[in-house]
Write a protein that holds these residues in place. Sequence first.
Motif, PDB file in Angstrom:
ATOM      1  N   SER A 166       0.856  -1.186   0.000  1.00 17.01           N
ATOM      2  CA  SER A 166       0.000   0.000   0.000  1.00 17.01           C
ATOM      3  C   SER A 166       0.890   1.233   0.000  1.00 17.01           C
ATOM      4  CB  SER A 166      -0.886   0.002   1.254  1.00 17.01           C
ATOM      5  OG  SER A 166      -0.083   0.146   2.411  1.00 17.01           O
ATOM      6  N   VAL A 167       0.268   2.402  -0.135  1.00 14.90           N
ATOM      7  CA  VAL A 167       1.035   3.648  -0.117  1.00 14.90           C
ATOM      8  C   VAL A 167       1.765   3.792   1.211  1.00 14.90           C
ATOM      9  CG1 VAL A 167       0.885   6.162  -0.198  1.00 14.90           C
ATOM     10  CG2 VAL A 167      -0.524   4.777  -1.741  1.00 14.90           C
ATOM     11  N   ALA A 168       1.081   3.488   2.290  1.00 13.73           N
ATOM     12  CA  ALA A 168       1.695   3.595   3.622  1.00 13.73           C
ATOM     13  C   ALA A 168       2.837   2.600   3.772  1.00 13.73           C
ATOM     14  CB  ALA A 168       0.644   3.356   4.701  1.00 13.73           C
ATOM     15  N   GLN A 169       2.632   1.367   3.256  1.00 16.38           N
ATOM     16  CA  GLN A 169       3.682   0.366   3.351  1.00 16.38           C
ATOM     17  C   GLN A 169       4.893   0.753   2.506  1.00 16.38           C
ATOM     18  OE1 GLN A 169       1.246  -2.947   2.108  1.00 16.38           O
ATOM     19  NE2 GLN A 169       1.227  -3.837   4.163  1.00 16.38           N
ATOM     20  N   ALA A 170       4.626   1.330   1.322  1.00 15.55           N
ATOM     21  CA  ALA A 170       5.726   1.783   0.474  1.00 15.55           C
ATOM     22  C   ALA A 170       6.524   2.874   1.169  1.00 15.55           C
ATOM     23  CB  ALA A 170       5.188   2.291  -0.862  1.00 15.55           C
ATOM     24  N   GLN A 171       5.806   3.766   1.871  1.00 16.61           N
ATOM     25  CA  GLN A 171       6.475   4.837   2.609  1.00 16.61           C
ATOM     26  C   GLN A 171       7.321   4.248   3.730  1.00 16.61           C
ATOM     27  OE1 GLN A 171       6.497   7.999   1.766  1.00 16.61           O
ATOM     28  NE2 GLN A 171       7.870   8.506   3.444  1.00 16.61           N
ATOM     29  N   THR A 172       6.783   3.255   4.406  1.00 13.92           N
ATOM     30  CA  THR A 172       7.538   2.589   5.484  1.00 13.92           C
ATOM     31  C   THR A 172       8.777   1.904   4.919  1.00 13.92           C
ATOM     32  OG1 THR A 172       5.514   2.212   6.748  1.00 13.92           O
ATOM     33  CG2 THR A 172       7.422   0.844   7.295  1.00 13.92           C
ATOM     34  N   PHE A 173       8.616   1.227   3.775  1.00 11.12           N
ATOM     35  CA  PHE A 173       9.743   0.562   3.136  1.00 11.12           C
ATOM     36  C   PHE A 173      10.814   1.582   2.755  1.00 11.12           C
ATOM     37  CE2 PHE A 173      12.025  -1.289  -0.432  1.00 11.12           C
ATOM     38  CZ  PHE A 173      12.264  -2.575   0.011  1.00 11.12           C
ATOM     39  N   CYS A 174      10.374   2.718   2.226  1.00 14.30           N
ATOM     40  CA  CYS A 174      11.313   3.773   1.836  1.00 14.30           C
ATOM     41  C   CYS A 174      12.046   4.306   3.066  1.00 14.30           C
ATOM     42  CB  CYS A 174      10.573   4.896   1.115  1.00 14.30           C
ATOM     43  SG  CYS A 174      11.662   6.121   0.349  1.00 14.30           S
ATOM     44  N   ASN A 175      11.315   4.478   4.165  1.00 13.40           N
ATOM     45  CA  ASN A 175      11.931   4.961   5.405  1.00 13.40           C
ATOM     46  C   ASN A 175      12.990   3.987   5.907  1.00 13.40           C
ATOM     47  OD1 ASN A 175      10.332   7.247   5.394  1.00 13.40           O
ATOM     48  ND2 ASN A 175       8.795   6.379   6.777  1.00 13.40           N
ATOM     49  N   GLN A 176      12.714   2.709   5.771  1.00 14.37           N
ATOM     50  CA  GLN A 176      13.688   1.702   6.204  1.00 14.37           C
ATOM     51  C   GLN A 176      14.945   1.763   5.344  1.00 14.37           C
ATOM     52  OE1 GLN A 176      11.408  -1.907   5.918  1.00 14.37           O
ATOM     53  NE2 GLN A 176      10.377  -1.613   7.878  1.00 14.37           N
ATOM     54  N   ALA A 177      14.748   2.013   4.053  1.00 17.48           N
ATOM     55  CA  ALA A 177      15.899   2.136   3.156  1.00 17.48           C
ATOM     56  C   ALA A 177      16.711   3.383   3.497  1.00 17.48           C
ATOM     57  CB  ALA A 177      15.434   2.187   1.704  1.00 17.48           C
ATOM     58  N   LYS A 179      16.928   4.701   6.401  1.00 19.51           N
ATOM     59  CA  LYS A 179      17.635   4.360   7.650  1.00 19.51           C
ATOM     60  C   LYS A 179      18.941   3.631   7.339  1.00 19.51           C
ATOM     61  CE  LYS A 179      16.941   2.177  12.155  1.00 19.51           C
ATOM     62  NZ  LYS A 179      15.994   1.408  13.017  1.00 19.51           N
ATOM     63  N   LYS A 180      18.915   2.752   6.355  1.00 20.49           N
ATOM     64  CA  LYS A 180      20.141   2.054   5.953  1.00 20.49           C
ATOM     65  C   LYS A 180      21.170   3.049   5.425  1.00 20.49           C
ATOM     66  CE  LYS A 180      18.119  -2.470   4.820  1.00 20.49           C
ATOM     67  NZ  LYS A 180      17.928  -3.492   3.767  1.00 20.49           N
ATOM     68  N   VAL A 181      20.700   4.073   4.716  1.00 22.08           N
ATOM     69  CA  VAL A 181      21.618   5.105   4.222  1.00 22.08           C
ATOM     70  C   VAL A 181      22.295   5.795   5.395  1.00 22.08           C
ATOM     71  CG1 VAL A 181      21.814   7.259   2.934  1.00 22.08           C
ATOM     72  CG2 VAL A 181      20.262   5.486   2.126  1.00 22.08           C
ATOM     73  N   ASN A 182      21.504   6.171   6.391  1.00 26.59           N
ATOM     74  CA  ASN A 182      22.043   6.881   7.557  1.00 26.59           C
ATOM     75  C   ASN A 182      23.000   6.008   8.362  1.00 26.59           C
ATOM     76  OD1 ASN A 182      20.496   9.121   6.874  1.00 26.59           O
ATOM     77  ND2 ASN A 182      18.761   8.467   8.108  1.00 26.59           N
ATOM     78  N   GLN A 183      22.812   4.695   8.278  1.00 28.14           N
ATOM     79  CA  GLN A 183      23.692   3.757   8.994  1.00 28.14           C
ATOM     80  C   GLN A 183      24.927   3.379   8.183  1.00 28.14           C
ATOM     81  OE1 GLN A 183      20.920   0.581   9.763  1.00 28.14           O
ATOM     82  NE2 GLN A 183      20.190   1.467  11.683  1.00 28.14           N
ATOM     83  N   GLY A 184      24.985   3.865   6.947  1.00 27.55           N
ATOM     84  CA  GLY A 184      26.139   3.567   6.099  1.00 27.55           C
ATOM     85  C   GLY A 184      26.031   2.272   5.323  1.00 27.55           C
ATOM     86  N   ASP A 185      24.853   1.610   5.363  1.00 31.68           N
ATOM     87  CA  ASP A 185      24.651   0.370   4.603  1.00 31.68           C
ATOM     88  C   ASP A 185      24.191   0.745   3.199  1.00 31.68           C
ATOM     89  OD1 ASP A 185      24.154  -2.145   3.644  1.00 31.68           O
ATOM     90  OD2 ASP A 185      22.392  -2.531   4.904  1.00 31.68           O
ATOM     91  N   TYR A 186      25.126   1.246   2.386  1.00 32.67           N
ATOM     92  CA  TYR A 186      24.765   1.772   1.080  1.00 32.67           C
ATOM     93  C   TYR A 186      24.361   0.666   0.096  1.00 32.67           C
ATOM     94  CZ  TYR A 186      27.037   5.840   3.099  1.00 32.67           C
ATOM     95  OH  TYR A 186      27.393   6.864   3.934  1.00 32.67           O
ATOM     96  N   ARG A 187      25.007  -0.477   0.193  1.00 26.50           N
ATOM     97  CA  ARG A 187      24.660  -1.579  -0.718  1.00 26.50           C
ATOM     98  C   ARG A 187      23.246  -2.067  -0.450  1.00 26.50           C
ATOM     99  NH1 ARG A 187      27.924  -1.726  -5.107  1.00 26.50           N
ATOM    100  NH2 ARG A 187      30.109  -1.430  -4.484  1.00 26.50           N
ATOM    101  N   GLN A 202       7.441   6.499  -9.928  1.00 18.52           N
ATOM    102  CA  GLN A 202       7.174   7.933  -9.770  1.00 18.52           C
ATOM    103  C   GLN A 202       7.557   8.428  -8.376  1.00 18.52           C
ATOM    104  OE1 GLN A 202       6.052   9.675 -12.530  1.00 18.52           O
ATOM    105  NE2 GLN A 202       6.414   7.668 -13.466  1.00 18.52           N
ATOM    106  N   ASN A 203       8.298   7.634  -7.647  1.00 19.50           N
ATOM    107  CA  ASN A 203       8.652   7.979  -6.270  1.00 19.50           C
ATOM    108  C   ASN A 203       9.883   8.879  -6.275  1.00 19.50           C
ATOM    109  OD1 ASN A 203       9.554   7.959  -3.529  1.00 19.50           O
ATOM    110  ND2 ASN A 203       8.421   6.063  -3.197  1.00 19.50           N
ATOM    111  N   ALA A 204       9.656  10.194  -6.192  1.00 15.60           N
ATOM    112  CA  ALA A 204      10.750  11.166  -6.260  1.00 15.60           C
ATOM    113  C   ALA A 204      11.724  10.999  -5.098  1.00 15.60           C
ATOM    114  CB  ALA A 204      10.185  12.584  -6.268  1.00 15.60           C
ATOM    115  N   ARG A 205      11.181  10.690  -3.918  1.00 12.55           N
ATOM    116  CA  ARG A 205      12.045  10.544  -2.739  1.00 12.55           C
ATOM    117  C   ARG A 205      13.016   9.371  -2.913  1.00 12.55           C
ATOM    118  NH1 ARG A 205      10.868   8.417   2.921  1.00 12.55           N
ATOM    119  NH2 ARG A 205      12.333   9.523   4.287  1.00 12.55           N
ATOM    120  N   ALA A 206      12.519   8.282  -3.496  1.00 12.27           N
ATOM    121  CA  ALA A 206      13.382   7.122  -3.720  1.00 12.27           C
ATOM    122  C   ALA A 206      14.486   7.454  -4.715  1.00 12.27           C
ATOM    123  CB  ALA A 206      12.559   5.937  -4.209  1.00 12.27           C
ATOM    124  N   TYR A 207      14.138   8.194  -5.788  1.00 15.93           N
ATOM    125  CA  TYR A 207      15.166   8.615  -6.743  1.00 15.93           C
ATOM    126  C   TYR A 207      16.198   9.506  -6.051  1.00 15.93           C
ATOM    127  CZ  TYR A 207      13.003   6.904 -11.052  1.00 15.93           C
ATOM    128  OH  TYR A 207      12.521   6.106 -12.056  1.00 15.93           O
TER     129      TYR A 207
END
Length: 439
Positions: A166-177, A179-187, A202-207
Amino acid sequence: MEQEFYNRGLDKARQGDFEGAIQDFDQALQINPQFALGYYRRGLARFDSGDKQGAIADYTQALQLNPDDIESYFARGLARLALRDAQGAVEDANRVLYINSNHAPACKLQGTAYRQLGETQAAIASWKKAAQLYLDQKDTAHCRQCLESINQIQAEIQASQLRHLSVAQAQTFCNQAVKKVNQGDYRGALEDFNWLLQIDPQNARAYCYRGIVRSKLGNHQGAMQDLAQAMQLNPQDIQVRCHRGLVRIELGDYGGAIDDFNQLLEQNAENIEAYTYRGHAYCRLKNYRQAIEDYSRAITLKSDEAQLYGHRAVARANFEDYQGAIDDYQKAANLYFEKQDWASYRQILEKINFLSSKVRSAAQKRANKLNSEDIFINQEKQIWSNAQGNNELRTRLLRMVGGYWEVAQRLVDLAKQKYPGMPESWYLEKVIEDLERDR
């Protein structure tokens, strides 16, 4: 007699003459209808000629004559799979494995059939077993094929799961990703953003964040492409422009980065990040004065941010304002102390100690230089005072010009040019007389 036709059929099959091979196998089977191997070989020729149903009939006949014939079971399983009879293919593969549990091709066939049936976990298990058997046999090509099939089906499973987000789940998934960026888990973050953008292109934030990740991994051009796509999807997103500025810094395009931060500050004159990052760009350009101004503006807006003082300290140190840098480091240390961030606190103290020792060393060098210059000047004064006799006159003239022997010598030289041929004492007395008269 049937052996002669059988051998002729084999030769024609090897040459690709499948119709001729079938005719020879027909002759052999007319002579001996109990010739199981003849049915198997005719089935192979029929399969290669495109007659899959005829091939299955021949394999079945061969199995009636020889119920433990692994090759006929396997060949019939392949033919059934080609006709989309996945369940029949599974049954034949199972029969082969019942007779020989280490038959790698049967495991591979079983996995492919399970995949057609939609039984993905069973397919993965079969391919894993096949890969291991091929590996034991040192058949790396087939082992790699099985592993690729596993990777592909796992990717499809994940993609299927994401399609139902869902849109909310996609947002949660994006937030988790993120979080990985902030932790340095770039791969790990890159893999997540790749999947998310397959589902939601069309997810601008993900891009935007994938652009950051690509930059961190050294793919700066890919990062710029992602950020350009994000900006196209959401031109008003200040984070996209901010991140593009950061990537431009990494690319060495400091002017372009400054342009991005300038536009952000035109929209919001209190954008702390824009001041900070523009300060970074100016530092890379070695324009430390401007960098210090930007960091100072950011500090005015957020005076309790220790990192800002650290940034300004670096700029001040490069600008050779060492005391100002030490003061900034001390402010940062105090803030880290208040937050009980002891690791950062110790790091700042080390920088203060290093910079303080550098300041002391520079001060000592300056003092030594001044002492050396004073000694030299005093020596020059002494030499001038004692030169060519007339010590009393020279000492008197030196006092009148404040101890500057260079001035005294210059006045004597001018007198010599004006009145040539006179004794040294005459010139000294003349200069002294002129100075006394002019007072």
